[in-house]
Design an enzyme around this catalytic site. Structure first.
Site, PDB file in Angstrom:
ATOM      1  N   ARG A 275      -8.761 -16.798  -0.935  1.00  0.00           N
ATOM      2  CA  ARG A 275      -9.317 -18.139  -1.137  1.00  0.00           C
ATOM      3  C   ARG A 275     -10.801 -17.962  -1.423  1.00  0.00           C
ATOM      4  O   ARG A 275     -11.581 -17.751  -0.507  1.00  0.00           O
ATOM      5  CB  ARG A 275      -9.084 -18.955   0.152  1.00  0.00           C
ATOM      6  CG  ARG A 275      -9.328 -20.439   0.025  1.00  0.00           C
ATOM      7  CD  ARG A 275      -9.491 -21.068   1.408  1.00  0.00           C
ATOM      8  NE  ARG A 275     -10.820 -20.791   1.914  1.00  0.00           N
ATOM      9  CZ  ARG A 275     -11.126 -20.706   3.219  1.00  0.00           C
ATOM     10  NH1 ARG A 275     -10.209 -20.862   4.138  1.00  0.00           N
ATOM     11  NH2 ARG A 275     -12.372 -20.463   3.590  1.00  0.00           N
ATOM     12  N   HIS A 279     -12.292 -23.759   2.629  1.00  0.00           N
ATOM     13  CA  HIS A 279     -10.944 -24.254   2.971  1.00  0.00           C
ATOM     14  C   HIS A 279     -10.704 -25.609   2.302  1.00  0.00           C
ATOM     15  O   HIS A 279      -9.711 -25.820   1.619  1.00  0.00           O
ATOM     16  CB  HIS A 279     -10.798 -24.367   4.486  1.00  0.00           C
ATOM     17  CG  HIS A 279      -9.554 -25.068   4.908  1.00  0.00           C
ATOM     18  ND1 HIS A 279      -8.311 -24.513   4.753  1.00  0.00           N
ATOM     19  CD2 HIS A 279      -9.350 -26.294   5.435  1.00  0.00           C
ATOM     20  CE1 HIS A 279      -7.384 -25.380   5.175  1.00  0.00           C
ATOM     21  NE2 HIS A 279      -7.998 -26.464   5.594  1.00  0.00           N
ATOM     22  N   TYR A 288     -18.480 -18.274   8.778  1.00  0.00           N
ATOM     23  CA  TYR A 288     -17.536 -17.340   9.419  1.00  0.00           C
ATOM     24  C   TYR A 288     -17.121 -16.144   8.571  1.00  0.00           C
ATOM     25  O   TYR A 288     -16.343 -15.320   9.010  1.00  0.00           O
ATOM     26  CB  TYR A 288     -16.285 -18.096   9.901  1.00  0.00           C
ATOM     27  CG  TYR A 288     -15.569 -18.891   8.826  1.00  0.00           C
ATOM     28  CD1 TYR A 288     -14.682 -18.279   7.950  1.00  0.00           C
ATOM     29  CD2 TYR A 288     -15.791 -20.263   8.681  1.00  0.00           C
ATOM     30  CE1 TYR A 288     -14.027 -18.998   6.969  1.00  0.00           C
ATOM     31  CE2 TYR A 288     -15.144 -21.000   7.692  1.00  0.00           C
ATOM     32  CZ  TYR A 288     -14.263 -20.359   6.841  1.00  0.00           C
ATOM     33  OH  TYR A 288     -13.618 -21.085   5.861  1.00  0.00           O
TER      34      TYR A 288
HETATM   35  C1  LIG Z   1       0.703 -28.722  12.335  1.00  0.00           C
HETATM   36  C2  LIG Z   1      -0.742 -28.642  11.904  1.00  0.00           C
HETATM   37  N1  LIG Z   1      -1.635 -28.000  12.694  1.00  0.00           N
HETATM   38  C3  LIG Z   1      -2.928 -27.912  12.314  1.00  0.00           C
HETATM   39  C4  LIG Z   1      -3.356 -28.480  11.140  1.00  0.00           C
HETATM   40  C5  LIG Z   1      -4.822 -28.365  10.702  1.00  0.00           C
HETATM   41  N2  LIG Z   1      -4.910 -27.414   9.595  1.00  0.00           N
HETATM   42  C6  LIG Z   1      -5.025 -27.847   8.319  1.00  0.00           C
HETATM   43  S1  LIG Z   1      -5.085 -26.574   7.222  1.00  0.00           S
HETATM   44  C7  LIG Z   1      -4.986 -25.432   8.450  1.00  0.00           C
HETATM   45  C8  LIG Z   1      -4.991 -23.947   8.128  1.00  0.00           C
HETATM   46  C9  LIG Z   1      -3.851 -23.516   7.274  1.00  0.00           C
HETATM   47  O1  LIG Z   1      -4.030 -22.193   6.852  1.00  0.00           O
HETATM   48  P1  LIG Z   1      -3.015 -21.485   5.914  1.00  0.00           P
HETATM   49  O2  LIG Z   1      -1.619 -21.748   6.348  1.00  0.00           O
HETATM   50  O3  LIG Z   1      -3.419 -20.061   5.800  1.00  0.00           O
HETATM   51  O4  LIG Z   1      -3.184 -22.218   4.505  1.00  0.00           O
HETATM   52  P2  LIG Z   1      -4.491 -22.300   3.555  1.00  0.00           P
HETATM   53  O5  LIG Z   1      -5.222 -23.552   3.957  1.00  0.00           O
HETATM   54  O6  LIG Z   1      -5.266 -21.070   3.756  1.00  0.00           O
HETATM   55  O7  LIG Z   1      -3.968 -22.437   2.168  1.00  0.00           O
HETATM   56  C10 LIG Z   1      -4.911 -26.047   9.702  1.00  0.00           C
HETATM   57  C11 LIG Z   1      -4.822 -25.315  10.980  1.00  0.00           C
HETATM   58  C12 LIG Z   1      -2.392 -29.181  10.354  1.00  0.00           C
HETATM   59  N3  LIG Z   1      -2.714 -29.748   9.202  1.00  0.00           N
HETATM   60  N4  LIG Z   1      -1.087 -29.223  10.745  1.00  0.00           N
END
Ligand SMILES: Cc1ncc(C[n+]2csc(CCOP(=O)(O)OP(=O)(O)O)c2C)c(N)n1
Ligand SMILES: [Mg+2]
Length: 382
Positions: A275, A279, A288
């Site tokens: 990425r 985010h 970070y």
């Molecule tokens: C069930 C749930 N827990 C927490 C969140 C908050 N949250 C949004 S994105 C994220 C990280 C996701 O990371 P990843 O699966 O690696 O996907 P990326 O964003 O890197 O594409 C979190 C913890 C959420 N949306 N849903």
């Protein structure tokens, strides 16, 4: 894989950033970062018939997706969108896998699959309504077999598994692909979908874009083994592909979809990528992660490597790149104008669809909101 004996080691107080104990994981790559085509005995056949025109098509898809994404990020900065989740750096994983699909396959995305949406023919402007806060989705999932964006991390893998089990019951030979991230791999929903899809032999491809980060959490905090190796414990194959290599992403996804269609059940594809942006626009990655990390991945840019290959093999000339540049600019303009022209929703729509037959509490809240709106001099609210 070599796994160290955990019993023999003293327990560590904090193992948070310890590297995964394994041999160097295998990575399927057909194009090096320098744009050189490398042979692969297993996967070459899935791209053997690719024409120069199709290669230019993949390049065009990636460039236009990146342009759209950059425009959306700017629109958020200008206050036109409330939030944007950029796919910068993940174009090859998304376009490669997206172009491997058949029209009758079904896609369950997260919130970052703008490149896959592009491959499915969803108009990019439709992706922006939710991020502007004027609708809850923006497209009809069944028109393009592309489900609405899912923010509840990992939950779409269960939807995909259920849908795939349904395909089997219908006796169809289409397949399903579920996109999720490295962070999502830690969710119970994902483990449950792996179990169900394996025991029901469901025609689903789990496409994990390991972009190295789950907001501010590195992949080392999600797993002790390379993610693709998780599949083995559930009883289906897992493969790590270079997610910045569009050809390899295309080939590996085609292979996985073929397995699904042939009744061989699920596959986990881990697209190893990065990425490059934040985010979301609400995030500041400089808090970070080090600049050097991003710079190292910039050298593996998915668009640059295909450009190098196209140029070295004389599959594209200056005219092609110039035309594409003009097309990108036109897309940016179209997206900008479309977003600014999106009508605001009726404020009272907020109270609709909470209950099928209405509810006293909702009625009370609606009346309270109406009174609040009326308290402004023009009766129009803030
Ligand atoms: C069930 C749930 N827990 C927490 C969140 C908050 N949250 C949004 S994105 C994220 C990280 C996701 O990371 P990843 O699966 O690696 O996907 P990326 O964003 O890197 O594409 C979190 C913890 C959420 N949306 N849903
Ligand atoms: Mg991630």
């Amino acid at each position: 894989m070599t796994v160290e004996s955990t019993a023999a080691r003293k327990p560590r107080r904090s193992a948070g950033t310890r590297k995964s104990p394994s041999t160097k994981p295998e990575l399927v790559q057909l194009l090096t970062p320098e744009g050189k085509r490398v042979k692969n005995a297993e996967y070459d056949k899935y791209v053997a018939d690719i024409t120069p025109e199709a290669l230019r098509g993949l390049y065009r898809d990636m460039v236009l997706t990146r342009r759209f994404d950059a425009e959306a990020t700017s629109l958020q900065r200008q206050g036109e969108l409330g939030l944007w989740a950029s796919l910068l750096g993940q174009e090859a994983a998304q376009i490669g896998s997206g172009r491997a699909l058949r029209d009758d396959d079904y896609v369950f995305p997260t919130y970052r699959e703008h490149g896959v949406a592009w491959c499915r023919g969803v108009d990019p402007t439709n992706l922006l309504g939710m991020f502007r806060g004027v609708n809850n989705g923006g497209w009809d999932p069944n028109s393009n077999n592309f489900h609405l964006y899912t923010i509840v991390i990992g939950s779409q893998t269960l939807h995909a598994t259920g849908y795939a089990m349904g395909i089997t019951k219908d006796g169809a030979d289409s397949a399903v692909i579920a996109y999720f991230g490295d962070g999502a791999s830690s969710q119970g929903d994902v483990a449950e979908s792996f179990t169900f899809s394996a025991v029901y032999n469901a025609p689903v491809v789990f496409f994990c874009q390991n972009n190295q980060w789950a907001i501010s959490e590195p992949t080392e905090k999600q797993t002790r083994v390379p993610l693709y190796q998780r599949a083995q414990g559930f009883g289906f194959p897992g493969v790590r592909v270079d997610g910045n290599d569009v050809l390899a992403s295309l080939a590996v996804t085609k292979w996985a979809l073929e397995r699904a269609r042939a009744g061989e059940g699920p596959t986990l594809v881990e697209a190893y990528t990065y990425r490059m942006g934040a985010h979301t626009t609400s995030d500041d990655p400089s808090k970070y992660r080090a600049d050097e990390e991003r710079e190292a991945w910039e050298a593996k840019d998915p668009i640059l490597r295909l450009r190098r290959y196209l140029e070295a093999s004389n599959h594209a000339d200056e005219g092609f790149f110039a035309e594409l540049e003009a097309e990108s600019e036109a897309l940016g303009r179209r997206v900008r104008e479309a977003v600014r022209a999106m009508p605001d929703p009726d404020r009272f729509a907020l109270f609709e669809h909470a209950y099928a037959d209405g509810h006293a509490l909702v009625d009370e809240e609606r009346a309270g909101f109406a009174a609040y709106q009326a308290s402004f001099a023009d009766g129009e609210g803030a």
